[in-house]
Design a protein around this motif. Structure first.
Motif, mmCIF file in Angstrom:
data_model
loop_
_atom_site.group_PDB
_atom_site.id
_atom_site.type_symbol
_atom_site.label_atom_id
_atom_site.label_comp_id
_atom_site.label_asym_id
_atom_site.label_seq_id
_atom_site.Cartn_x
_atom_site.Cartn_y
_atom_site.Cartn_z
ATOM 1 N N ASP A 142 0.820 -1.445 0.046
ATOM 2 C CA ASP A 142 0.031 -0.085 0.052
ATOM 3 C C ASP A 142 0.773 1.219 0.468
ATOM 4 N N ALA A 158 -9.539 -3.569 -3.732
ATOM 5 C CA ALA A 158 -10.445 -3.329 -4.186
ATOM 6 C C ALA A 158 -8.941 -2.191 -3.996
ATOM 7 N N GLN A 159 -7.716 -2.364 -3.219
ATOM 8 C CA GLN A 159 -6.557 -1.752 -2.967
ATOM 9 C C GLN A 159 -5.822 -2.168 -3.805
ATOM 10 N N SER A 205 -10.123 -9.977 -0.267
ATOM 11 C CA SER A 205 -11.652 -8.732 -0.558
ATOM 12 C C SER A 205 -10.839 -7.538 -0.123
ATOM 13 N N GLU A 206 -10.391 -6.556 0.731
ATOM 14 C CA GLU A 206 -10.847 -5.180 1.061
ATOM 15 C C GLU A 206 -9.053 -5.500 0.402
ATOM 16 N N THR A 262 -5.380 -6.887 5.899
ATOM 17 C CA THR A 262 -5.728 -7.118 5.687
ATOM 18 C C THR A 262 -6.339 -8.149 4.183
ATOM 19 N N SER A 263 -8.159 -8.690 4.567
ATOM 20 C CA SER A 263 -8.927 -9.230 4.221
ATOM 21 C C SER A 263 -7.957 -9.978 2.789
#
Length: 393
Positions: free
Chosen positions: A69, A88-89, A84-85, A81-82
């Motif tokens: 990130d 998105a990132q 799915s998250e 962080t999962s």
């Protein structure tokens, strides 16, 4: 099918700079290039960007981590962080790179092959991000550098099997951690080797048999030497690091040049974040730049892999700053542009389709204001970005 012509006052085609040009696009491909500067007379739609505009091939970043990130502690962030998250990132990171004019990225390390999920999502939707050439989880020793991506493997048969799995899943490149690194607590030192020559040869031979290039993360001198001898396609970082610090090995550099191995230099830094670097980090970076200067002066095949995502200095839109970084080492801006277009395409095995403006190539086009062959800062003044024929900026 979408058809139009783009007109500008100058053009860098991936190899050289020329005067006014009109590039004709049909669908997702370039179909004609007119270097006379004439505008179409057949009623074609024209996007005239003016005499100060310069057309370039979309840039290619040979080393990114969409899963990081670009924060102060990307490894801890990744672990909390999962999937799915994280996806998105990664979508946001890819879009950020695209808007900066980076239309192709080589993702050299993710978790659970999530970059391949993005490849599937973006198929037929070029406005979402650059083309991603994915490595999947990088091969590393148990507890080794970046083991948290899930690519721990040792032993010849297991290495062969892992390469085959990456190929079967659709990866475009194999990434192996030949040495330790700086981001993994409790693993070997960055200058220490993780795999020896025999293991590296197993990986290279199997990958090449399957038609995949191999990128070797290599800080340590012995790791660099073994990776070159094994026949890897690119050396990532190439720090010439030992327990005593950084110093180029000129005989080894000559071997790299003679064998034609690409060196993917970790360049491109956010200028604001650079000003806040701790003194020890700044000293390391300066020593690394001296090594990179030696590699260039000796004629190595240089490309730029920004390592986007690994910290605040490396946001995902950072690659264009690499032109100025190379220029500061005495590299002509035109050569810097070649390193992140046509040369990078050759390394990534997308030569002819990417990294150049020519009939038949993908319509991945960056438009900037000014002459980037004279002024490295011009690459940051983006007027427009086209990805597979779709204008995204």
């Amino acid at each position: 099918m979408n058809s139009y012509a783009i007109h500008a006052g100058s053009m860098f085609d991936g190899f050289s700079l020329s005067g006014p040009a009109t590039v004709y696009v049909s669908g997702d491909r370039i179909v004609r290039v007119d270097r006379t500067g004439a505008l179409p007379s057949d009623g074609s739609e024209v996007i005239d960007l003016g005499p100060s505009a310069c057309l370039l091939p979309g840039l290619i970043d040979t080393h990114v981590h969409l899963a990081f990130d670009a924060g102060p502690d990307p490894v801890t962030s990744l672990g909390s962080t999962s999937d799915s998250e994280l996806l998105a990132q990664m979508r946001a990171a890819a879009r950020s790179a695209l808007l900066a004019g980076v239309t192709t990225v080589r993702d050299l390390g993710d978790r659970r092959y999530l970059s391949l999920t993005l490849v599937e999502e973006m198929a037929g939707r070029p406005e979402l991000g650059p083309e991603i050439l994915a490595a999947g989880p990088p091969l590393t020793t148990p507890g080794g550098h970046c083991h948290f991506f899930g690519g721990e493997v040792e032993g010849a048969e297991a290495l062969r099997g892992t390469v085959r799995e990456h190929h079967a899943r659709g990866c475009s490149v194999i990434k192996i951690m030949a040495s330790g690194g700086h981001m993994t607590p409790d693993s070997v030192a960055p200058h220490a080797s993780q795999y020896g020559l025999d293991d590296l040869r197993v990986v290279v031979d199997e990958a090449h048999r399957l038609g995949l290039p191999v990128a070797a993360h290599a800080h340590g001198v012995q790791a660099i030497r073994d990776a070159v001898e094994a026949g890897v396609d690119s050396l990532e970082h190439v720090s010439f690091l030992s327990a005593d610090g950084i110093a180029p090995d000129l005989d080894l550099i000559d071997t790299i040049v003679r064998k034609g191995t690409f060196v993917s230099l970790t360049l491109g830094q956010d200028p604001g974040a650079v000003q806040q670097m701790p003194e020890a980090v700044a000293a390391f970076v300066n020593a690394l730049l001296d090594v990179y200067s030696s590699l260039h002066k000796h004629g190595a095949n240089v490309v730029i892999g920004s390592d986007a995502g690994i910290g605040p200095m490396k946001p995902h839109n950072v690659l264009p700053h690499g032109v100025a970084d190379l220029a500061a080492l005495g590299v002509a801006p035109l050569d810097a542009l070649i390193s992140m277009t046509s040369s990078a395409a050759r390394l990534c095995r997308v030569e002819g389709r990417k990294g150049r403006i020519t009939p038949g190539a993908d319509a991945d086009i960056l438009v900037v204001t000014g002459n980037p062959a004279d002024d490295p800062a011009a690459i940051l003044d983006v007027q427009a970005v086209f990805r597979a024929g779709v204008r995204v900026r």
